[in-house]
Design a protein around this motif. Structure first.
Motif, PDB file in Angstrom:
ATOM      1  N   GLN A 169       0.834  -1.210   0.000  1.00  0.00           N
ATOM      2  CA  GLN A 169       0.000   0.000   0.000  1.00  0.00           C
ATOM      3  C   GLN A 169       0.871   1.264   0.000  1.00  0.00           C
ATOM      4  OE1 GLN A 169      -2.203  -0.993   3.546  1.00  0.00           O
ATOM      5  NE2 GLN A 169      -4.094  -1.380   2.423  1.00  0.00           N
ATOM      6  N   ASN A 170       1.917   1.255   0.819  1.00  0.00           N
ATOM      7  CA  ASN A 170       2.763   2.447   0.956  1.00  0.00           C
ATOM      8  C   ASN A 170       3.633   2.711  -0.269  1.00  0.00           C
ATOM      9  OD1 ASN A 170       1.769   2.955   3.487  1.00  0.00           O
ATOM     10  ND2 ASN A 170       3.400   1.858   4.558  1.00  0.00           N
ATOM     11  N   PRO A 174      -1.351   2.174  -3.444  1.00  0.00           N
ATOM     12  CA  PRO A 174      -2.068   2.821  -2.337  1.00  0.00           C
ATOM     13  C   PRO A 174      -3.566   2.503  -2.312  1.00  0.00           C
ATOM     14  CG  PRO A 174      -1.289   4.445  -3.950  1.00  0.00           C
ATOM     15  CD  PRO A 174      -0.687   3.136  -4.326  1.00  0.00           C
TER      16      PRO A 174
END
Length: 266
Positions: A169-170, A174
């Motif tokens: 996600q980071n 995302p």
């Protein structure tokens, strides 16, 4: 564009491939155009929908390493609305062969983008590891279903997977969401199973699906006949459980068709 759902857990034997096959088949039975992507070198999803590995000439490996077009690799299954991108043992070597690729985590995302508009759902069966292929699957996915066996060590490894999801996600995707944690191999007669379900629900609350997959003989037998359980025995508990999971995912994403209620056995 298709909603892309990865089915992932690096712990083996938790019902990951069973979930990928039967969720994809249930969505197809409910008349959603579905593509099952077998991203596990063991190729159990490929054989589980009726293909003989000896007859597979092109697989996901060819897309990822040899730049084959996804549309040339897609196979039609015997289930209307369900297609497959098969796997092959060669996929084991793909991680090493892709190591120097620029943007190597985005290879699968690009492959699926070329055919995404043709499907309502793409279900990816990830390999039981947190290697480059699984990272590719998570980067390509909109969300991830995490099957968790209702046993003593259920939460073991779950933290590691959630941590990997957070890293993806980071750094890479995302938009990636947790579609839900799915409790599998449940036996209501066992106190331990009930304790594990309570514990996981207490920990993760709304992240846990209402649908639970019961331990079911027909569900275990179906892959040896090369069939999803809904074709093998539509009235079995396993078939009903997976239809209800498909229905829950549709409702969650506001994708339920009119009169869909009547098609799901409650």
């Amino acid at each position: 564009m298709a909603r892309i759902i990865g089915v992932a857990n690096q712990k083996g034997g938790v019902g990951k491939t069973t979930t990928a096959i039967n969720l994809a088949a249930s969505l197809a039975i409910l008349e959603y155009k579905t593509l099952l992507v077998d991203a596990d070198p063991q190729a159990n999803s490929t054989t589980g929908v009726g293909f003989d590995l000896q007859n597979i000439t092109k697989s996901l490996y060819d897309c990822m390493v040899n730049e084959a077009e996804a549309k040339d690799v897609v196979l039609k299954t015997s289930i209307p609305h369900l297609d497959l991108i098969p796997s092959h043992i060669d996929l084991v070597g793909a991680e090493i062969e892709m190591i120097n690729y620029p943007n190597r985590e985005l290879v699968l995302k690009k492959i699926l983008e070329s055919i995404s508009s043709e499907y309502d759902f793409i279900i990816i069966d990830c390999s039981p590891s947190l290697g480059l292929i699984t990272v590719n699957a998570l980067t390509a996915s909109d969300s991830v279903v995490i099957p968790v066996q209702t046993e003593f060590f259920a939460l073991e490894g779950l933290g590691k997977l959630l941590n990997t999801v957070k890293i993806v996600q980071n750094r890479l995707n995302p938009e990636l969401k947790i579609e839900g944690i799915l409790m599998t191999m449940y036996d209501g007669r066992l106190r331990l199973c009930n304790q594990v379900v309570s514990e996981v629900r207490r920990h993760f609350e709304d992240m846990v699906f209402s649908s639970i997959i019961h331990r079911n003989t027909r569900l275990s037998e179906a892959p040896s006949f090369g069939k999803p359980v809904i074709l093998y025995d539509a009235e079995s508990k396993g078939a009903v459980n997976y239809l209800n999971l498909a229905k829950e995912i549709l409702q969650k994403n506001n994708m339920t068709k009119i009169n869909q209620e009547d098609k799901v056995i409650g």
